[in-house]
Design a protein around this motif. Structure first.
Motif, PDB file in Angstrom:
ATOM      1  N   PRO A  82     106.754  -5.802 -39.937  1.00 28.23           N
ATOM      2  CA  PRO A  82     106.472  -4.859 -39.807  1.00 28.23           C
ATOM      3  C   PRO A  82     104.662  -4.743 -39.668  1.00 28.23           C
ATOM      4  O   PRO A  82     103.927  -5.688 -40.498  1.00 28.23           O
ATOM      5  N   ALA A  83     104.052  -3.633 -38.685  1.00 31.65           N
ATOM      6  CA  ALA A  83     102.598  -3.797 -38.261  1.00 31.65           C
ATOM      7  C   ALA A  83     102.091  -3.112 -39.798  1.00 31.65           C
ATOM      8  O   ALA A  83     102.324  -1.792 -40.775  1.00 31.65           O
ATOM      9  N   VAL A  84     101.208  -3.800 -40.367  1.00 30.69           N
ATOM     10  CA  VAL A  84     100.028  -2.838 -41.233  1.00 30.69           C
ATOM     11  C   VAL A  84      98.841  -2.459 -41.197  1.00 30.69           C
ATOM     12  O   VAL A  84      98.076  -3.952 -40.093  1.00 30.69           O
ATOM     13  N   ALA A  85      98.449  -2.077 -41.609  1.00 27.82           N
ATOM     14  CA  ALA A  85      96.882  -1.259 -41.317  1.00 27.82           C
ATOM     15  C   ALA A  85      96.409  -0.576 -42.738  1.00 27.82           C
ATOM     16  O   ALA A  85      96.974  -0.590 -43.677  1.00 27.82           O
ATOM     17  N   LEU A  86      95.017  -1.141 -42.760  1.00 22.94           N
ATOM     18  CA  LEU A  86      94.246  -0.904 -43.973  1.00 22.94           C
ATOM     19  C   LEU A  86      93.524   0.976 -43.445  1.00 22.94           C
ATOM     20  O   LEU A  86      92.750   0.194 -42.244  1.00 22.94           O
ATOM     21  N   THR A  87      93.418   1.424 -44.266  1.00 17.73           N
ATOM     22  CA  THR A  87      92.004   2.617 -44.072  1.00 17.73           C
ATOM     23  C   THR A  87      91.191   2.570 -44.709  1.00 17.73           C
ATOM     24  O   THR A  87      91.182   2.235 -46.426  1.00 17.73           O
ATOM     25  N   SER A  88      89.780   2.198 -44.489  1.00 17.78           N
ATOM     26  CA  SER A  88      88.444   2.571 -45.878  1.00 17.78           C
ATOM     27  C   SER A  88      87.880   3.426 -46.067  1.00 17.78           C
ATOM     28  O   SER A  88      87.115   4.321 -44.313  1.00 17.78           O
ATOM     29  N   SER A  89      87.630   4.494 -47.215  1.00 17.07           N
ATOM     30  CA  SER A  89      87.779   5.579 -46.844  1.00 17.07           C
ATOM     31  C   SER A  89      86.407   6.060 -47.419  1.00 17.07           C
ATOM     32  O   SER A  89      85.914   4.986 -47.192  1.00 17.07           O
ATOM     33  N   GLY A  90      85.375   7.339 -46.912  1.00 17.84           N
ATOM     34  CA  GLY A  90      83.821   7.121 -47.158  1.00 17.84           C
ATOM     35  C   GLY A  90      83.908   7.898 -48.724  1.00 17.84           C
ATOM     36  O   GLY A  90      84.465   7.438 -49.217  1.00 17.84           O
ATOM     37  N   GLY A  91      82.755   7.947 -49.556  1.00 19.02           N
ATOM     38  CA  GLY A  91      81.659   7.771 -49.802  1.00 19.02           C
ATOM     39  C   GLY A  91      80.962   7.208 -50.229  1.00 19.02           C
ATOM     40  O   GLY A  91      80.124   6.604 -51.510  1.00 19.02           O
ATOM     41  N   GLY A  92      79.896   7.555 -49.281  1.00 20.17           N
ATOM     42  CA  GLY A  92      78.650   6.154 -48.948  1.00 20.17           C
ATOM     43  C   GLY A  92      78.242   5.176 -49.449  1.00 20.17           C
ATOM     44  O   GLY A  92      79.346   4.296 -49.007  1.00 20.17           O
ATOM     45  N   PHE A  93      77.513   5.030 -50.214  1.00 23.12           N
ATOM     46  CA  PHE A  93      77.445   2.882 -50.384  1.00 23.12           C
ATOM     47  C   PHE A  93      78.594   2.656 -51.434  1.00 23.12           C
ATOM     48  O   PHE A  93      79.154   1.225 -51.531  1.00 23.12           O
ATOM     49  N   ARG A  94      78.762   3.619 -52.400  1.00 22.57           N
ATOM     50  CA  ARG A  94      80.168   3.162 -53.318  1.00 22.57           C
ATOM     51  C   ARG A  94      81.293   2.180 -52.581  1.00 22.57           C
ATOM     52  O   ARG A  94      81.588   1.699 -52.979  1.00 22.57           O
ATOM     53  N   ALA A  95      81.757   3.311 -51.226  1.00 21.55           N
ATOM     54  CA  ALA A  95      82.988   3.306 -50.703  1.00 21.55           C
ATOM     55  C   ALA A  95      82.437   1.836 -49.746  1.00 21.55           C
ATOM     56  O   ALA A  95      83.544   0.643 -50.017  1.00 21.55           O
ATOM     57  N   SER A 112      91.495   1.102 -40.112  1.00 24.29           N
ATOM     58  CA  SER A 112      90.632   2.619 -39.725  1.00 24.29           C
ATOM     59  C   SER A 112      89.140   2.146 -40.957  1.00 24.29           C
ATOM     60  O   SER A 112      89.345   2.341 -42.046  1.00 24.29           O
ATOM     61  N   ALA A 113      88.439   3.520 -40.418  1.00 25.70           N
ATOM     62  CA  ALA A 113      87.444   3.438 -41.724  1.00 25.70           C
ATOM     63  C   ALA A 113      86.232   4.933 -41.315  1.00 25.70           C
ATOM     64  O   ALA A 113      86.811   5.002 -39.544  1.00 25.70           O
ATOM     65  N   LEU A 114      85.740   5.548 -42.328  1.00 30.51           N
ATOM     66  CA  LEU A 114      84.797   6.629 -42.086  1.00 30.51           C
ATOM     67  C   LEU A 114      83.968   6.376 -42.707  1.00 30.51           C
ATOM     68  O   LEU A 114      83.800   6.212 -44.465  1.00 30.51           O
ATOM     69  N   SER A 115      83.158   7.252 -42.836  1.00 27.51           N
ATOM     70  CA  SER A 115      81.685   7.448 -43.940  1.00 27.51           C
ATOM     71  C   SER A 115      81.448   5.962 -43.988  1.00 27.51           C
ATOM     72  O   SER A 115      80.873   5.059 -43.040  1.00 27.51           O
ATOM     73  N   GLY A 116      81.157   5.692 -45.255  1.00 30.06           N
ATOM     74  CA  GLY A 116      80.579   4.645 -46.547  1.00 30.06           C
ATOM     75  C   GLY A 116      82.133   3.976 -45.508  1.00 30.06           C
ATOM     76  O   GLY A 116      80.953   2.721 -44.953  1.00 30.06           O
ATOM     77  N   GLY A 117      82.963   4.265 -45.938  1.00 30.01           N
ATOM     78  CA  GLY A 117      83.898   3.008 -44.476  1.00 30.01           C
ATOM     79  C   GLY A 117      83.833   2.437 -43.280  1.00 30.01           C
ATOM     80  O   GLY A 117      83.902   1.009 -43.484  1.00 30.01           O
TER      81      GLY A 117
END
Ligand SMILES: *[C@@H]1O[C@H](CO)[C@@H](O)[C@H](O)[C@H]1NC(C)=O
Ligand SMILES: *[C@@H]1O[C@H](CO)[C@@H](O)[C@H](O)[C@H]1NC(C)=O
Ligand SMILES: *[C@@H]1O[C@H](CO)[C@@H](O)[C@H](O)[C@H]1NC(C)=O
Ligand SMILES: *[C@@H]1O[C@H](CO)[C@@H](O)[C@H](O)[C@H]1NC(C)=O
Ligand SMILES: *[C@@H]1O[C@H](CO)[C@@H](O)[C@H](O)[C@H]1NC(C)=O
Ligand SMILES: *[C@@H]1O[C@H](CO)[C@@H](O)[C@H](O)[C@H]1NC(C)=O
Ligand SMILES: *[C@@H]1O[C@H](CO)[C@@H](O)[C@H](O)[C@H]1NC(C)=O
Ligand SMILES: *[C@@H]1O[C@H](CO)[C@@H](O)[C@H](O)[C@H]1NC(C)=O
Ligand SMILES: *[C@@H]1O[C@H](CO)[C@@H](O)[C@H](O)[C@H]1NC(C)=O
Ligand SMILES: *[C@@H]1O[C@H](CO)[C@@H](O)[C@H](O)[C@H]1NC(C)=O
Length: 559
Positions: free
Chosen positions: A78-91, A122-127
């Motif tokens: 299977p193809a595996v993806a990772l997402t890194s969330s937002g949350g500023g420097f904490r994230a 994929s990532a957004l904001s702090g991520g």
């Protein structure tokens, strides 16, 4: 400072000699089309996806067999993806720890090596700060990046280079004035982006030479070593009634090859390298196009721009100033990230307007990151076809703080989505699953059936499943499997700071990454690594180790 338009010719000449500039550059247009409809992946992404997947499969086999020799690894995985969330420097820091725990080059725990098995990230904001720092440094390890981050984060975002801050602000003001001289807007989002770039990206002039499209020429990209990176931001329709994106707002995808959205009301993509070009109905309005608008610092700054807060503050406070520019009211569940901004943060932002006087700040549009609209006058993109410029904000502002939507597109063929959630929902600033639930609601409304069912957070809390990993979509081959890995305090120092904290000492940077390593590996647990393998292989139809039954009993969400 105001530069005459002719200055841009000088800048262009300097760039040809290797000078790193933030300003866009005028250059002859390519003969190829600059807009395509969103009928599938671009040829370039499809080629990358296929080549990357082949490499990821080899690494995934190694990792699966290391965790449990009972996995059947024959045939395609299977193809595996990772997402890194937002949350500023904490994230950024918590997410960095999880990546370190997965990275076979950078740790020796139960999960080490899984990172090499990813096809997408994929990532957004702090991520997106984290993802951009990794890719711009040619797929660097977290431990090597920490040597760059520690002194920068200790100075703090609003005190760049410590005693040199005044000089840094003057340089950033010059960058913004040059962008304006080239005929573009320079808003507070540009100043924010330049400050973040200084902390995260390599090279001269605070990382100004990094563009997203130039990632394609780095060796780790050429060799398909890095998971294909995707950074998201939200659309705000300034001709509408709200300064806040609705819960079904368009999610923009920025990737090294293309920019655009699958949202059926836009459904178009354009080459990232030519962002900034004025197009009408997909055709350049002049013989010259624009390059260098896709500054990577501006991309990650766009993904984290959240100054469009319409809440009314007390007299004299920055809130009131924002409210005057942006008077409309919110219409969705989208204000979570905006609400987390502290008064101190807003005051620091307004102090920037004094330090960097060329920033324009006179209308509601100046609260947003401004991108010339590649889909202007394009009848198949009715949501944005009347707008010459796109107004963008933090990718998490619709309430979806985990950038999952890109992987619900069947064309990417992602089977397993590892969602590293570093949002701060609880009083102790840890996640409780609320944003994952918002993604489920939005995906259902949009007909994105690859998203598995996710309950509201109170259900997770009642089942004692809101603070440790959960697998969603078990047993349903019609959906992706979502592996939710929430940040949690697994080390004595814990792993949190407020989203708005923009200065972090070196001890805290290290302890938050260390907590993230504990989260990713669940305290270096061999049982967890096997269970993660079971989740990855669960929908593959292949024989699973006996241990998987207990894993599914423990981690699968069941209604
Ligand atoms: C068009 O691009 C070329 C090459 O960069 C440049 O020399 C020329 O000045 C540009 N024309 C305009 C009108 O900017
Ligand atoms: C999609 O992934 C599955 C494995 O999960 C594989 O069998 C199939 O060939 C892939 N399809 C494409 C078009 O890549
Ligand atoms: C990783 O740790 C294990 C046991 O903790 C040890 O046997 C192995 O040699 C280590 N591997 C490396 C590459 O350090
Ligand atoms: C301040 O700038 C000078 C000259 O560019 C440089 O040598 C010095 O290292 C800088 N100081 C800091 C704290 O970055
Ligand atoms: C988003 O919701 C609005 C009303 O809330 C609706 O008019 C619009 O069509 C929706 N967009 C999509 C893509 O469904
Ligand atoms: C929109 O595109 C059409 C077709 O290319 C063109 O005739 C028209 O002038 C364009 N309108 C604007 C406002 O740019
Ligand atoms: C807000 O979230 C609730 C669930 O908490 C949901 O029922 C409602 O539809 C959402 N509203 C919007 C506008 O998305
Ligand atoms: C909740 O789960 C944790 C770990 O998963 C466990 O240690 C704890 O006993 C559980 N609490 C309850 C009330 O079930
Ligand atoms: C991880 O270890 C800490 C102690 O360092 C402990 O409090 C926590 O319960 C452990 N968590 C897991 C998931 O093993
Ligand atoms: C670093 O920051 C933490 C949290 O604010 C604080 O407890 C600690 O004392 C600081 N350490 C140093 C060396 O400044």
């Amino acid at each position: 400072m105001r530069f005459p338009t002719s200055t841009t010719l000088i800048v262009t000449a300097l760039v040809s000699r290797g000078f790193a500039t933030y300003a866009p550059i005028s250059t002859p247009c390519p003969s190829t089309s600059l807009v395509r409809t969103a009928t599938g992946l671009s040829d370039e992404e499809e080629a990358y996806r296929t080549a990357r997947k082949a490499k990821a499969d080899v690494a995934l086999v190694d990792w699966l067999l290391k965790t449990n020799c009972g996995f059947d690894t024959s045939g395609e995985l299977p193809a595996v993806a990772l997402t890194s969330s937002g949350g500023g420097f904490r994230a950024l820091l918590a997410g960095a720890g999880v990546i370190r725990a997965f990275d076979g080059r950078d740790s020796n725990v139960s999960t080490s090596g899984l990172y090499q098995g990813l096809t997408y990230h994929s990532a957004l904001s702090g991520g997106s700060w984290l993802l951009s720092s990794i890719i711009a440094n040619d797929f660097a390890t977290i431990s090597s990046l920490m040597e760059i981050w520690k002194p920068n984060f200790a100075n703090g975002l609003f005190s760049p280079e410590g005693s040199n801050a005044t000089a840094v602000f003057a340089d950033i003001d010059t960058d913004i004035a040059l962008k304006q001289a080239a005929g573009f807007k320079g808003t507070v989002a540009d100043a924010w982006s330049r400050l973040l770039s200084l902390q995260l990206l390599p090279g001269a002039n605070y990382g100004a030479g990094n563009t997203l499209s130039a990632i394609t020429s780095l060796s780790s990209f050429v060799d398909n070593e890095m998971p294909y990176p995707i950074i998201t931001a939200m659309n705000v329709d300034l001709s509408g009634t709200s300064c806040i994106p609705p819960s079904n707002g368009s999610i923009w995808e920025f990737t090294p090859y293309e920019f655009g959205t699958w949202d059926p009301e836009v459904a178009a993509f354009t080459p990232t390298a030519y962002l900034g070009t004025s197009l009408s109905n997909g055709i350049p309005v002049s013989s010259n196009c624009t390059t260098n608008y896709d500054n990577l610092g501006f991309v990650l700054g766009t993904s984290s721009t959240l100054l469009n807060d319409p809440t009314i503050g007390t007299a004299g406070s920055p809130d009131l100033l924002l409210a005057n520019l942006c008077t409309s009211t919110a219409t969705s569940n989208s204000t979570s990230s905006v609400d987390e901004l502290t008064l101190e943060f807003k005051e620091d932002i307004f102090a920037l307007l004094v330090e960097i006087p060329d920033v324009t700040f006179t209308s509601a549009a100046d609260l947003f990151a401004t991108w010339p609209n590649p889909f202007y006058n394009l009848s198949s993109s009715p949501l944005v076809s009347a707008q010459e410029n796109l107004a963008m904000v933090d990718g998490g502002e619709s309430g979806q703080v985990n950038p999952i939507f890109p992987f619900l597109q069947p064309a990417r063929n992602v089977s397993v989505i590892i969602v590293n959630d570093n949002d701060g929902d609880t009083a102790a600033i840890y996640p409780d699953g609320a944003e994952l639930y918002y993604t489920y609601l939005a995906a259902s409304a949009a007909g994105l059936s690859r998203m598995p069912f996710v309950p509201s957070p109170d259900v997770l809390v009642a089942k004692n499943m809101s603070d440790s990993p959960v697998f969603f979509g078990c047993g349903d081959v019609s959906t992706a499997t979502v592996v939710w890995i929430p940040n949690a305090p697994l080390t004595p120092a814990g792993g949190v700071i407020e989203t708005a904290q923009m200065q972090i000492n070196e001890t805290q940077t290290e302890s938050m990454v260390a907590n993230g390593v504990a989260v990713g590996s669940q305290n270096d647990s061999a049982e967890w690594a096997t269970c993660l393998g079971c989740a990855i292989m669960e929908g593959s139809g292949k024989r699973l180790p006996e241990d998987c039954a207990a894993c599914f009993g423990k981690y699968c969400f069941k209604q």
